[in-house]
Design an enzyme around this catalytic site. Structure first.
Site: not given
Length: 307
Positions: A90, A121
């Site tokens: 963004e 992870e």
């Protein structure tokens, strides 16, 4: 027949505990459930407020990195990685920053943005390899982990430190120790989740607030705003073109016709148009003044006032 996984980790974190305030949530009305979730969400801003001094340190490190030609990296897994990827994406249209200023590294890669990638992870070596391929001395690397221990993230931060980068960690586990190789440690205590262990809730909300504040403050410090206006935005659609005209009018008092003419003279560059109108100089001179002042509108205006 189900089998027990070969590796089991019990995370000691408030987020994994049962919340005594929500034990009857499955017996509530729909409105009652939503009210309970909202009541818990109200606790998040207070938890974030307690770590603002540490967040300020992270911002200053990021500003220094970007001012000296380096980059900011986000590292996360699961919800943390997705939020980091969103924040980085963004910034390009909002502040017209180069696409490589903020780089998001997500355990499991692009596929993991849409679905769970098993064990991604837990791979510290993959985190280290990811960072080693793109980080250099002078960069700032910010890791995010709800548990405070995600191996992919910790492995990445330790590799970054070895490469000479400055590092920070946003941890959602108030009980987790500060890992080695971390320069800025931001430990946010949002307490037990509405649904035990669902860190996409309050822990994730805290990360979203922290990331938005971190990147926005960094952009402000770098002069990508004027006052509280987005003067560096990239007008890529009709809505943003309208916003550009409105911002220029609000900042200068020019009507829409004058603002449109100024933007045309500035080849669509809002900052140049702004300095052009406020300083009363032509667009080329305004562009030179901005270039001489690192793109800061306020500093360019100060220079204009003293000449």
């Amino acid at each position: 027949m189900m089998t027990v996984p070969s590796q089991v980790v019990h995370v000691d974190s408030p987020t994994e505990q049962r919340n005594p305030r929500t034990t009857e949530i499955d017996r509530m009305s729909t409105l009652g459930i939503l009210t309970m979730i909202n009541d818990e969400d109200r606790r998040v801003p207070d938890a974030v407020a307690k770590v603002l001094p540490e967040l300020a340190d992270a911002v200053d490190h990021a500003v220094e990195a970007l001012r000296t030609g380096h980059r900011v990296h986000y590292v996360g897994a699961g919800t943390s990685g997705r939020l980091a990827t969103l924040d980085a994406a963004e910034l390009v249209p909002t502040f017209n920053v180069p696409a490589d200023w903020f780089v998001a590294h997500h355990a499991g890669g692009d596929r993991a943005l849409r679905e769970a990638v098993e064990n991604a992870e837990d791979d510290a070596a993959a985190g280290a390899a990811e960072i080693s391929a793109s980080v250099r001395a002078g960069d700032f690397v910010l890791g995010l982990t709800a548990s405070g221990r995600t191996p992919f993230v910790i492995g990445a931060l330790q590799a970054a430190a070895r490469l000479g980068a400055t590092t920070g960690l946003v941890s959602g586990n108030a009980r987790a120790a500060r890992p080695s190789g971390v320069d800025v440690f931001i430990s946010v205590d949002t307490g037990p989740e509405v649904i035990a262990g669902s860190t996409r809730m309050k822990a994730g909300s805290a990360q979203k607030i922290l990331l938005t504040a971190f990147s926005t403050a960094t952009m402000i410090k770098l002069g990508r705003t004027y006052s509280n206006l987005m003067v560096s935005l990239r007008a890529t659609n009709a809505k943003l073109r309208g916003r550009t005209l409105r911002i220029l009018s609000e900042a200068t008092g020019a009507d829409e016709r004058e603002a449109a003419e100024a933007l045309a003279e500035a080849n669509g560059d809002l900052k140049v148009a702004l300095v052009h109108l406020l300083c009363g100089v032509d667009a080329a001179t305004a562009a030179d003044m901005l270039a001489a002042n690192g793109g800061h509108v306020r500093e360019a205006l100060l220079a204009c006032a003293t000449t």
